[in-house]
Design a protein around this motif. Structure first.
Motif, short mmCIF file in Angstrom:
data_model
loop_
_atom_site.label_atom_id
_atom_site.label_comp_id
_atom_site.label_asym_id
_atom_site.label_seq_id
_atom_site.Cartn_x
_atom_site.Cartn_y
_atom_site.Cartn_z
N PRO A 109 0.69 -1.14 0.17
CA PRO A 109 -0.01 -0.18 0.03
C PRO A 109 0.82 1.19 0.04
O PRO A 109 0.08 2.35 -0.15
N TYR A 110 2.38 1.26 0.22
CA TYR A 110 2.80 2.39 0.16
C TYR A 110 3.98 2.63 -1.07
O TYR A 110 4.47 3.61 -1.12
N LEU A 111 3.87 1.72 -1.62
CA LEU A 111 4.83 1.60 -2.83
C LEU A 111 4.32 2.16 -4.13
O LEU A 111 3.08 1.74 -4.66
N PRO A 112 5.03 2.44 -5.00
CA PRO A 112 4.53 3.05 -6.38
C PRO A 112 4.12 1.84 -7.25
O PRO A 112 4.89 0.66 -6.94
N GLU A 113 3.40 2.06 -8.39
CA GLU A 113 3.03 0.89 -9.23
C GLU A 113 4.65 0.13 -9.87
O GLU A 113 5.31 1.05 -10.39
N GLY A 114 4.64 -1.02 -9.90
CA GLY A 114 5.84 -1.56 -10.54
C GLY A 114 7.13 -1.58 -9.80
O GLY A 114 8.22 -2.06 -10.17
N ALA A 115 6.94 -1.24 -8.29
CA ALA A 115 8.21 -0.96 -7.45
C ALA A 115 8.40 -2.49 -7.06
O ALA A 115 7.59 -3.59 -7.30
N GLU A 116 9.59 -2.87 -6.74
CA GLU A 116 10.00 -4.52 -6.33
C GLU A 116 9.40 -4.50 -4.83
O GLU A 116 9.33 -3.63 -4.18
N ALA A 117 8.67 -5.53 -4.83
CA ALA A 117 7.89 -6.04 -3.80
C ALA A 117 8.63 -5.72 -2.27
O ALA A 117 7.98 -5.52 -1.46
N GLN A 118 9.82 -6.39 -2.19
CA GLN A 118 10.71 -6.17 -1.01
C GLN A 118 11.21 -4.72 -0.81
O GLN A 118 11.72 -4.48 0.08
N PHE A 119 11.20 -4.01 -1.77
CA PHE A 119 11.69 -2.73 -1.75
C PHE A 119 13.35 -2.71 -1.27
O PHE A 119 13.50 -1.71 -0.57
N GLY A 120 13.90 -3.46 -1.90
CA GLY A 120 15.42 -3.46 -1.74
C GLY A 120 16.06 -4.70 -0.61
O GLY A 120 17.19 -4.83 -0.67
N TRP A 121 14.98 -5.38 -0.03
CA TRP A 121 15.74 -6.38 0.92
C TRP A 121 15.49 -7.65 -0.05
O TRP A 121 14.62 -7.93 -0.80
N ASP A 122 16.71 -8.64 0.37
CA ASP A 122 16.97 -9.57 -0.61
C ASP A 122 16.17 -11.09 0.13
O ASP A 122 16.17 -11.96 -0.47
N GLY A 123 15.32 -10.84 1.07
CA GLY A 123 14.53 -11.77 1.56
C GLY A 123 15.30 -12.67 2.63
O GLY A 123 14.92 -13.64 3.11
N PHE A 124 16.55 -12.27 3.20
CA PHE A 124 17.30 -12.95 3.90
C PHE A 124 17.57 -12.11 5.20
O PHE A 124 17.47 -11.00 4.99
#
Length: 289
Positions: free
Chosen positions: A78-93
């Motif tokens: 809900p805070y990110l622009p359309e097309g932004a990476e889902a984790q917004f820079g975090w690699d999931g680890f």
């Protein structure tokens, strides 16, 4: 004569127009819903709403767990622009936990853009997070417009020493027992007992059993005379313990043992005859020494 009549008629018109407009403006101001207009900067950016949006975003962004990456992605959306990476820079680890997110400052770029800086706590670190925010004026919506940046928070200020006041030992001895009894009633929230210690016309409310009174550790009464004194009291409260441990517990949990908490209060005391009464109680000023 004609010029005088023209001036007179112009004056009458002005009076009539103002007389009609003033009540209309008062009516429209009163009928407007209260609290709907956001606080805006000189450039027009709504800083209050933008800061609230950034705080909510930071509470999600700064908390992640490699075992539940999809949970964070869903909360970030809900805070990110359309097309932004889902984790917004975090690699999931990895894992990070943060809280106590509070506003620190806003740098307004223009009417539609600002960088909101927040302060937060993660483990034993206090840090800052800068969040670029864009405001869509037509839709009245916000979006995070770029990668946030973590910054070090300022170190605590150096507190200069403060000289202790000259103390009235006689008044301190007179006040110790009455204040011990007062703080017992204050901890329990015993309204009837509290009113016995209250000055005339003063209503005191206590802590309603949230803590128990353990001790009056220190009492400081300045030497300045008079029947009204500003008294500083350091009180030791008893902190409630956690749930009772199970019978098979091998070692006591510190959280299940009642603790102690020292706090300081500033009381305005009034002497009537040979008795002292509490007129006001509030948090104390800075410590001496």
């Amino acid at each position: 004569m004609w010029a005088g009549r023209a001036v007179l008629w112009a004056l009458i018109v002005v009076i009539v127009v103002n007389g009609v407009r003033a009540p209309f403006e008062r009516f429209t101001r009163q009928s407007a819903p209260a609290g709907t207009a956001p606080a805006v900067s000189e450039s027009g950016f709504p800083t209050t709403q933008g800061t609230s949006f950034a705080i909510q975003f930071a509470a999600v962004y700064l908390n992640f767990d490699g075992a539940r990456p999809q949970e964070r992605a869903g909360r970030l959306a809900p805070y990110l622009p359309e097309g932004a990476e889902a984790q917004f820079g975090w690699d999931g680890f990895g894992r990070m936990s943060a809280g106590a997110v509070q506003p620190y400052g806003v740098e307004v770029v223009d009417a539609d853009n600002a960088v909101v800086t927040l302060t937060y706590q993660s483990s034993d670190r206090r840090q800052l997070l800068s969040v670029p925010v864009y405001y869509d004026r037509a839709a009245e919506r916000f979006v995070v417009s770029g990668r946030p940046g973590i910054l070090p928070a300022p170190e605590p200020a150096n507190l200069p020493p403060k000289a202790a006041p000259d103390r009235d030992g006689t008044a301190e001895r007179e006040l110790r027992t009455p204040l011990e009894d007062f703080f017992k009633a204050y901890a329990a929230g015993d309204t009837a007992s509290l009113q016995r210690y209250a000055d005339a016309g003063v209503t005191l409310e206590g802590l309603d059993g949230a803590f128990t009174f353990m001790a009056l550790k220190e009492l400081v009464v300045p030497l300045a005379g008079g029947t009204t004194r500003e008294v500083t009291a350091t009180v030791v409260w008893g902190v409630p313990s956690g749930p009772t441990p199970s019978p098979d517990s091998t070692a006591p949990d510190p959280g299940q043992v009642g603790g102690k908490l020292e706090q300081a209060y500033l009381l305005t005391m009034v002497k009537q005859g040979d008795k002292w009464f509490v007129k006001d109680i509030r948090g104390a000023h800075r410590s001496v020494g």
